[in-house]
Design a protein around this motif. Structure first.
Motif, PDB file in Angstrom:
ATOM      1  N   HIS A 183     -92.392  50.489 -92.327  1.00 29.92           N
ATOM      2  CA  HIS A 183     -93.822  50.299 -93.038  1.00 29.92           C
ATOM      3  C   HIS A 183     -94.854  50.129 -91.894  1.00 29.92           C
ATOM      4  N   ARG A 184     -95.987  50.215 -92.106  1.00 27.06           N
ATOM      5  CA  ARG A 184     -97.137  50.183 -91.365  1.00 27.06           C
ATOM      6  C   ARG A 184     -97.304  48.482 -90.779  1.00 27.06           C
ATOM      7  N   GLU A 185     -96.908  47.603 -91.898  1.00 24.23           N
ATOM      8  CA  GLU A 185     -97.107  46.396 -91.392  1.00 24.23           C
ATOM      9  C   GLU A 185     -96.117  45.827 -90.511  1.00 24.23           C
ATOM     10  N   ASP A 186     -95.017  46.576 -90.352  1.00 21.35           N
ATOM     11  CA  ASP A 186     -93.926  46.121 -89.657  1.00 21.35           C
ATOM     12  C   ASP A 186     -93.861  46.693 -88.210  1.00 21.35           C
ATOM     13  N   ILE A 187     -94.999  47.521 -87.841  1.00 21.63           N
ATOM     14  CA  ILE A 187     -95.013  48.078 -86.488  1.00 21.63           C
ATOM     15  C   ILE A 187     -94.523  47.210 -85.351  1.00 21.63           C
ATOM     16  N   GLU A 188     -94.842  45.899 -85.219  1.00 22.55           N
ATOM     17  CA  GLU A 188     -94.781  45.226 -84.485  1.00 22.55           C
ATOM     18  C   GLU A 188     -93.230  44.910 -84.098  1.00 22.55           C
ATOM     19  N   THR A 189     -92.306  45.338 -85.014  1.00 24.03           N
ATOM     20  CA  THR A 189     -90.863  45.097 -84.989  1.00 24.03           C
ATOM     21  C   THR A 189     -90.260  46.257 -84.569  1.00 24.03           C
ATOM     22  N   LEU A 190     -90.897  47.322 -84.214  1.00 21.61           N
ATOM     23  CA  LEU A 190     -90.624  48.644 -83.829  1.00 21.61           C
ATOM     24  C   LEU A 190     -89.384  48.496 -82.780  1.00 21.61           C
ATOM     25  N   PRO A 191     -89.950  47.875 -81.659  1.00 23.76           N
ATOM     26  CA  PRO A 191     -88.931  47.597 -80.426  1.00 23.76           C
ATOM     27  C   PRO A 191     -87.576  46.994 -80.889  1.00 23.76           C
ATOM     28  N   ASP A 192     -87.611  46.172 -82.029  1.00 24.69           N
ATOM     29  CA  ASP A 192     -86.312  45.605 -82.515  1.00 24.69           C
ATOM     30  C   ASP A 192     -85.495  46.673 -82.971  1.00 24.69           C
ATOM     31  N   LEU A 193     -86.047  47.621 -83.953  1.00 26.98           N
ATOM     32  CA  LEU A 193     -85.599  48.523 -84.615  1.00 26.98           C
ATOM     33  C   LEU A 193     -85.027  49.525 -83.429  1.00 26.98           C
ATOM     34  N   MET A 194     -85.927  50.001 -82.678  1.00 27.47           N
ATOM     35  CA  MET A 194     -85.350  50.844 -81.567  1.00 27.47           C
ATOM     36  C   MET A 194     -84.010  50.487 -80.845  1.00 27.47           C
ATOM     37  N   GLY A 195     -84.032  49.065 -80.514  1.00 30.76           N
ATOM     38  CA  GLY A 195     -82.930  48.514 -79.940  1.00 30.76           C
ATOM     39  C   GLY A 195     -81.608  48.358 -80.969  1.00 30.76           C
ATOM     40  N   LEU A 196     -81.947  48.312 -82.042  1.00 34.13           N
ATOM     41  CA  LEU A 196     -80.772  48.285 -82.932  1.00 34.13           C
ATOM     42  C   LEU A 196     -80.137  49.768 -82.988  1.00 34.13           C
ATOM     43  N   LEU A 197     -80.848  50.705 -82.752  1.00 32.11           N
ATOM     44  CA  LEU A 197     -80.507  52.366 -82.992  1.00 32.11           C
ATOM     45  C   LEU A 197     -80.062  52.835 -81.536  1.00 32.11           C
ATOM     46  N   ARG A 198     -80.369  52.165 -80.596  1.00 32.82           N
ATOM     47  CA  ARG A 198     -80.383  52.941 -79.220  1.00 32.82           C
ATOM     48  C   ARG A 198     -78.840  53.502 -78.854  1.00 32.82           C
ATOM     49  N   ASP A 199     -77.780  52.531 -79.264  1.00 33.41           N
ATOM     50  CA  ASP A 199     -76.578  52.754 -78.888  1.00 33.41           C
ATOM     51  C   ASP A 199     -75.616  53.274 -80.170  1.00 33.41           C
ATOM     52  N   ALA A 200     -76.357  53.756 -81.093  1.00 33.05           N
ATOM     53  CA  ALA A 200     -75.556  54.308 -82.489  1.00 33.05           C
ATOM     54  C   ALA A 200     -75.444  55.757 -82.029  1.00 33.05           C
ATOM     55  N   PRO A 201     -74.171  56.398 -82.613  1.00 29.91           N
ATOM     56  CA  PRO A 201     -73.652  57.596 -82.436  1.00 29.91           C
ATOM     57  C   PRO A 201     -74.318  58.471 -83.462  1.00 29.91           C
ATOM     58  N   TRP A 202     -75.768  58.439 -83.693  1.00 30.09           N
ATOM     59  CA  TRP A 202     -76.214  59.267 -84.757  1.00 30.09           C
ATOM     60  C   TRP A 202     -77.969  59.500 -83.890  1.00 30.09           C
ATOM     61  N   ARG A 203     -78.698  60.466 -84.594  1.00 33.75           N
ATOM     62  CA  ARG A 203     -79.905  60.697 -83.943  1.00 33.75           C
ATOM     63  C   ARG A 203     -80.737  60.193 -85.288  1.00 33.75           C
ATOM     64  N   PHE A 204     -81.975  59.772 -84.670  1.00 32.00           N
ATOM     65  CA  PHE A 204     -82.870  59.066 -85.880  1.00 32.00           C
ATOM     66  C   PHE A 204     -84.339  59.550 -85.757  1.00 32.00           C
ATOM     67  N   ILE A 205     -84.971  60.041 -86.888  1.00 29.47           N
ATOM     68  CA  ILE A 205     -86.125  60.121 -87.108  1.00 29.47           C
ATOM     69  C   ILE A 205     -86.971  58.780 -87.484  1.00 29.47           C
ATOM     70  N   LEU A 206     -87.730  58.092 -86.650  1.00 28.65           N
ATOM     71  CA  LEU A 206     -88.331  56.758 -87.200  1.00 28.65           C
ATOM     72  C   LEU A 206     -89.639  57.440 -87.909  1.00 28.65           C
ATOM     73  N   PHE A 207     -89.976  57.191 -88.983  1.00 31.31           N
ATOM     74  CA  PHE A 207     -91.074  57.786 -89.850  1.00 31.31           C
ATOM     75  C   PHE A 207     -91.990  56.601 -90.538  1.00 31.31           C
ATOM     76  N   CYS A 208     -93.113  56.785 -89.994  1.00 34.80           N
ATOM     77  CA  CYS A 208     -94.228  55.607 -90.649  1.00 34.80           C
ATOM     78  C   CYS A 208     -95.362  56.441 -91.524  1.00 34.80           C
ATOM     79  N   ASP A 209     -95.371  55.989 -92.774  1.00 31.27           N
ATOM     80  CA  ASP A 209     -96.417  56.830 -93.712  1.00 31.27           C
ATOM     81  C   ASP A 209     -97.669  56.173 -93.618  1.00 31.27           C
ATOM     82  N   ASP A 210     -98.967  56.822 -93.479  1.00 29.85           N
ATOM     83  CA  ASP A 210    -100.250  56.516 -93.474  1.00 29.85           C
ATOM     84  C   ASP A 210    -100.525  55.296 -92.436  1.00 29.85           C
TER      85      ASP A 210
END
Length: 294
Positions: A125-152
């Motif tokens: 969500h838009r209001e959570d953009i400041e936590t984007l580095p935390d989210l990317m850190g959580l996904l970095r080593d996962a065996p999947w590929r991710f589209i991070l999507f922020c609307d509006d």
């Protein structure tokens, strides 16, 4: 020491332990990525909430955006197969299917990939953009590929969280993870209102540099896809596409008249207005819709 004193000390120690447990956040648990193809980021407890049924439409139902669709599909297909791909900013007129296109492309590529589908959609969500580095850190080593999507996505006033987005898109010293790409929608090409940019220019010691920092945010997106208001013919094409898809029986002249009247009462023509008309029409015709629209 009496038994009462020992009991009192034990109770105080228990209270101290509980206070420490509240103060120190628990380590985030490893997400169950196999639970769904789409998730919503919950920054409070650093977890991904699975979305079993995504609000989206079929890619074939998105009319009037053929060139933009093809560009986004090509970029996403490259990313899904492990090839280099760009972050994408979809900007422009409201209700023209920007977020619907992202969700439809994600679903279409996973469907075409069959059981080997490994592309996940994660909404932040838009209001959570400041936590984007935390989210990317959580996904970095996962065996999947991710589209991070922020609307509006947009920024106003004294909001400085855009700096967190800039840093995350650049990836800092580690670089953006190879298994992550960022897609955002916005009504603004530069994500910032003109008056905010002009205010930065008028109050800065070096006005050109202040504005350049703001504008450079959109430069972090390698692809800009611009959506514009649709023509009457494109609007009617959207309506007819929905009618055919859901098997509605109605005379074409009556459909045209009703659809144009509906758009006139709303003062706009767009994919969203077309879908709202279809919902009204389906209700009057007694037709159930098996999906949700733009």
């Amino acid at each position: 020491m009496s038994e009462i004193d020992i009991r009192s000390i034990a109770e105080r120690l228990d209270q101290l332990v509980r206070l420490i447990e509240r103060a120190v956040p628990a380590a985030p648990t490893s997400p169950e990525f196999s639970a769904a193809d789409a998730f919503v980021w919950q920054p409070e407890d650093k977890r991904l909430q699975p979305v079993p049924r995504v609000n989206r439409v079929e890619l074939s139902l998105l009319k009037g955006v053929d060139r933009l669709r093809d560009i986004l599909v090509e970029n996403t297909e490259r990313f899904a197969t492990g090839l280099p791909a760009n972050n994408v900013l979809l900007w422009g007129a409201r209700g023209m299917g920007k977020s619907s296109l992202i969700k439809a492309v994600h679903a279409g590529i996973n469907r075409d990939s069959g059981e080997s589908a490994a592309l996940k959609l994660v909404e932040i969500h838009r209001e959570d953009i400041e936590t984007l580095p935390d989210l990317m850190g959580l996904l970095r080593d996962a065996p999947w590929r991710f589209i991070l999507f922020c609307d509006d996505l947009s920024f106003d006033g004294d909001d400085t969280s855009y700096k967190s987005l800039k840093a995350a898109l650049d990836g800092g010293i580690e670089g953006r993870p190879d298994n992550i790409v960022f897609y955002a929608t916005s009504n603004r090409r530069h994500l910032l209102p003109r008056d905010m940019m002009e205010n930065e220019r008028s109050t800065a010691i070096n006005p050109s540099e202040a504005v350049e920092e703001k504008v450079s945010l959109s430069d972090r997106f390698g692809l800009w896809l611009g959506f514009h208001k649709c023509s009457q013919d494109e609007y009617l094409e959207m309506v007819r596409g929905y009618v055919a898809h859901y098997g509605m029986v109605i005379d074409d002249d009556a459909l045209r008249h009703q659809a144009l009247e509906w758009a006139t009462t709303r003062g706009a023509r767009s994919g969203r207005v077309a879908w709202q008309f279809i919902q009204d029409l389906a209700g009057r015709l007694g037709v159930r819709l098996d999906g949700t629209g733009a």
